[in-house]
Design a protein around this motif. Structure first.
Motif, PDB file in Angstrom:
ATOM      1  N   THR A 254      10.810  27.896   2.303  1.00  0.00           N
ATOM      2  CA  THR A 254       9.100  27.456   1.875  1.00  0.00           C
ATOM      3  C   THR A 254       8.609  26.752   1.607  1.00  0.00           C
ATOM      4  O   THR A 254       7.477  25.536   1.862  1.00  0.00           O
ATOM      5  N   ALA A 255       8.657  26.072   0.399  1.00  0.00           N
ATOM      6  CA  ALA A 255       8.824  24.688  -0.656  1.00  0.00           C
ATOM      7  C   ALA A 255       9.064  24.196   0.027  1.00  0.00           C
ATOM      8  O   ALA A 255       8.534  22.527  -0.272  1.00  0.00           O
ATOM      9  N   ASP A 256      10.901  24.238   0.292  1.00  0.00           N
ATOM     10  CA  ASP A 256      11.283  22.871   1.171  1.00  0.00           C
ATOM     11  C   ASP A 256      10.600  22.128   2.041  1.00  0.00           C
ATOM     12  O   ASP A 256      10.523  21.221   2.754  1.00  0.00           O
ATOM     13  N   CYS A 257       9.874  23.196   3.047  1.00  0.00           N
ATOM     14  CA  CYS A 257       9.238  22.957   4.147  1.00  0.00           C
ATOM     15  C   CYS A 257       8.056  22.093   3.884  1.00  0.00           C
ATOM     16  O   CYS A 257       7.595  21.433   4.722  1.00  0.00           O
TER      17      CYS A 257
ATOM     18  N   PRO B   2      15.575  22.410   4.469  1.00  0.00           N
ATOM     19  CA  PRO B   2      15.257  23.778   4.090  1.00  0.00           C
ATOM     20  C   PRO B   2      16.064  24.521   4.751  1.00  0.00           C
ATOM     21  O   PRO B   2      16.056  24.618   5.889  1.00  0.00           O
ATOM     22  N   VAL B   3      16.486  25.370   4.749  1.00  0.00           N
ATOM     23  CA  VAL B   3      17.104  26.611   5.359  1.00  0.00           C
ATOM     24  C   VAL B   3      16.746  28.085   5.698  1.00  0.00           C
ATOM     25  O   VAL B   3      16.136  28.823   4.863  1.00  0.00           O
TER      26      VAL B   3
ATOM     27  N   ALA C 219      27.941  32.031   0.894  1.00  0.00           N
ATOM     28  CA  ALA C 219      26.753  31.062   0.172  1.00  0.00           C
ATOM     29  C   ALA C 219      25.201  31.952   0.238  1.00  0.00           C
ATOM     30  O   ALA C 219      25.215  32.367   1.510  1.00  0.00           O
ATOM     31  N   ASP C 220      24.520  31.795  -0.353  1.00  0.00           N
ATOM     32  CA  ASP C 220      23.419  32.383  -0.198  1.00  0.00           C
ATOM     33  C   ASP C 220      21.940  30.815   0.053  1.00  0.00           C
ATOM     34  O   ASP C 220      23.245  30.200   0.377  1.00  0.00           O
ATOM     35  N   HIS C 221      20.912  31.692   0.442  1.00  0.00           N
ATOM     36  CA  HIS C 221      20.144  30.075   0.952  1.00  0.00           C
ATOM     37  C   HIS C 221      20.818  28.736   0.058  1.00  0.00           C
ATOM     38  O   HIS C 221      20.245  27.855   0.499  1.00  0.00           O
ATOM     39  N   GLU C 222      20.395  29.585  -1.331  1.00  0.00           N
ATOM     40  CA  GLU C 222      20.514  28.081  -1.630  1.00  0.00           C
ATOM     41  C   GLU C 222      21.682  27.303  -2.019  1.00  0.00           C
ATOM     42  O   GLU C 222      21.485  25.841  -2.377  1.00  0.00           O
ATOM     43  N   ALA C 223      22.824  27.815  -2.362  1.00  0.00           N
ATOM     44  CA  ALA C 223      23.840  27.539  -2.267  1.00  0.00           C
ATOM     45  C   ALA C 223      23.959  26.634  -0.317  1.00  0.00           C
ATOM     46  O   ALA C 223      24.919  25.542  -0.788  1.00  0.00           O
ATOM     47  N   VAL C 224      23.870  26.805   0.551  1.00  0.00           N
ATOM     48  CA  VAL C 224      23.526  26.151   1.837  1.00  0.00           C
ATOM     49  C   VAL C 224      23.145  24.662   1.739  1.00  0.00           C
ATOM     50  O   VAL C 224      23.444  24.071   2.323  1.00  0.00           O
ATOM     51  N   ARG C 225      21.220  25.502   1.168  1.00  0.00           N
ATOM     52  CA  ARG C 225      20.993  24.148   1.013  1.00  0.00           C
ATOM     53  C   ARG C 225      22.038  23.068  -0.247  1.00  0.00           C
ATOM     54  O   ARG C 225      21.494  21.790   0.653  1.00  0.00           O
ATOM     55  N   GLU C 226      22.273  23.248  -0.743  1.00  0.00           N
ATOM     56  CA  GLU C 226      22.699  22.308  -2.087  1.00  0.00           C
ATOM     57  C   GLU C 226      24.405  21.858  -1.542  1.00  0.00           C
ATOM     58  O   GLU C 226      24.374  20.513  -1.204  1.00  0.00           O
ATOM     59  N   ALA C 227      24.915  22.066  -0.014  1.00  0.00           N
ATOM     60  CA  ALA C 227      25.926  22.203   0.305  1.00  0.00           C
ATOM     61  C   ALA C 227      25.514  20.912   1.457  1.00  0.00           C
ATOM     62  O   ALA C 227      26.077  19.844   1.653  1.00  0.00           O
ATOM     63  N   LEU C 228      24.059  21.232   1.883  1.00  0.00           N
ATOM     64  CA  LEU C 228      24.433  20.364   3.345  1.00  0.00           C
ATOM     65  C   LEU C 228      23.658  19.077   2.711  1.00  0.00           C
ATOM     66  O   LEU C 228      23.620  18.063   2.773  1.00  0.00           O
ATOM     67  N   GLU C 229      22.488  19.136   1.368  1.00  0.00           N
ATOM     68  CA  GLU C 229      21.456  18.369   0.604  1.00  0.00           C
ATOM     69  C   GLU C 229      22.875  17.408   0.240  1.00  0.00           C
ATOM     70  O   GLU C 229      22.274  15.800   0.369  1.00  0.00           O
TER      71      GLU C 229
END
Length: 267
Positions: free
Chosen positions: A160-163, A176-177, A195-205
């Motif tokens: 939500t924050a990232d959106c 956003p993931v 990976a949890d949602h935050e780890a996926v976000r960090e990898a993609l960013e």
């Protein structure tokens, strides 16, 4: 695809922005190459400019439900509470919970979401003085400070924050993931399988150019609906059925047995 479909609540008309061109020729990571392919398959856009509080409302309504269910709830809420010259945050802060719950009932979890929206509206009014000042904070504040402030609001998670940062703040480098992105990134091998949602976000960013993260998010959601579904990804019908087959590790997908498990379970 010329336009984002309206049911993509994270994009389409709701996401605003403008169509743009992205040069993926110099993609130096697999994630960047995947996003470039998604842009060619669907759309390439630069986002930003949406009202921050409305974006917050829209994303809360979309939590744990489909866009098909949350879109009518958003439309009904806006029709009842968003006066042309009024302040939506003030209107929701003063809303009766039962009335608001009835208004957004199509979104599911409407009692919980109505409480969340009233609580968030009250905080926006008390801390920022209303939606206009909150809009300015999201658009002009330090991105990490904005994200931190949003995450300190009860009912607001990372997605939500990232959106809000992406669609209202127009911040580059924000990916956003949601459940689709979380599944696809791990299945393709763009992030660790557990990976949890935050780890996926960090990898993609880290691996996707900042200007491509926004449409990478919205196009990957559409790809998850069209091809890389949770239970029956297109690759089970053969390599030619998926346009991203050559980029994918298919973690958790057994093409011979035609079985699918979560990437974390496969690992």
């Amino acid at each position: 695809m010329d336009d984002e479909p309206a049911e993509n609540i994270s994009g389409g008309d709701a996401g605003g922005g403008r169509f743009t061109a992205f040069d993926g020729e110099d993609a130096d990571t697999r994630a960047a190459a995947v996003v470039a392919e998604l842009g060619d398959l669907y759309w390439e856009k630069t986002y930003g400019g949406r009202d921050a509080f409305e974006c917050l409302v829209r994303t809360v309504l979309s939590q744990n439900t489909s866009d098909v269910a949350s879109q009518p709830a958003h439309d009904a809420l806006m029709e009842r509470y968003d006066a042309p010259d009024g302040d939506l945050a003030e209107a929701l802060a003063d809303a009766h919970r039962d009335e608001l719950a009835e208004t957004i009932s199509s979104a599911g979890l409407y009692n919980q979401k109505s409480e969340t929206l009233i609580r968030l509206a009250d905080r926006i009014c008390g801390e920022y003085g209303g939606e206009d000042a909150f809009d300015a904070f999201v658009a002009e504040g330090d991105p990490e400070e904005v994200r931190g402030a949003l995450l300190h609001m009860k009912g607001v998670g990372p997605k939500t924050a990232d959106c809000v940062l992406l669609f209202a703040g127009g911040r580059g480098g924000v990916f956003p993931v949601d459940t689709h992105v979380h599944r696809i990134a791990r299945r393709m091998g763009l992030a660790p399988p557990d990976a949890d949602h935050e780890a996926v976000r960090e990898a993609l960013e880290a691996d996707v150019p900042a200007e491509a993260c926004g449409f990478g998010h919205t196009a990957m959601i559409q790809f998850g609906r069209d091809y890389c579904t949770a239970r029956k990804p297109a690759c089970l019908d053969g390599p030619e059925a998926c346009p991203l087959y050559d980029y994918c590790d298919r973690v958790g997908v057994d093409e011979l047995a035609e079985s699918v498990v979560d990437p974390a379970d496969a690992a």
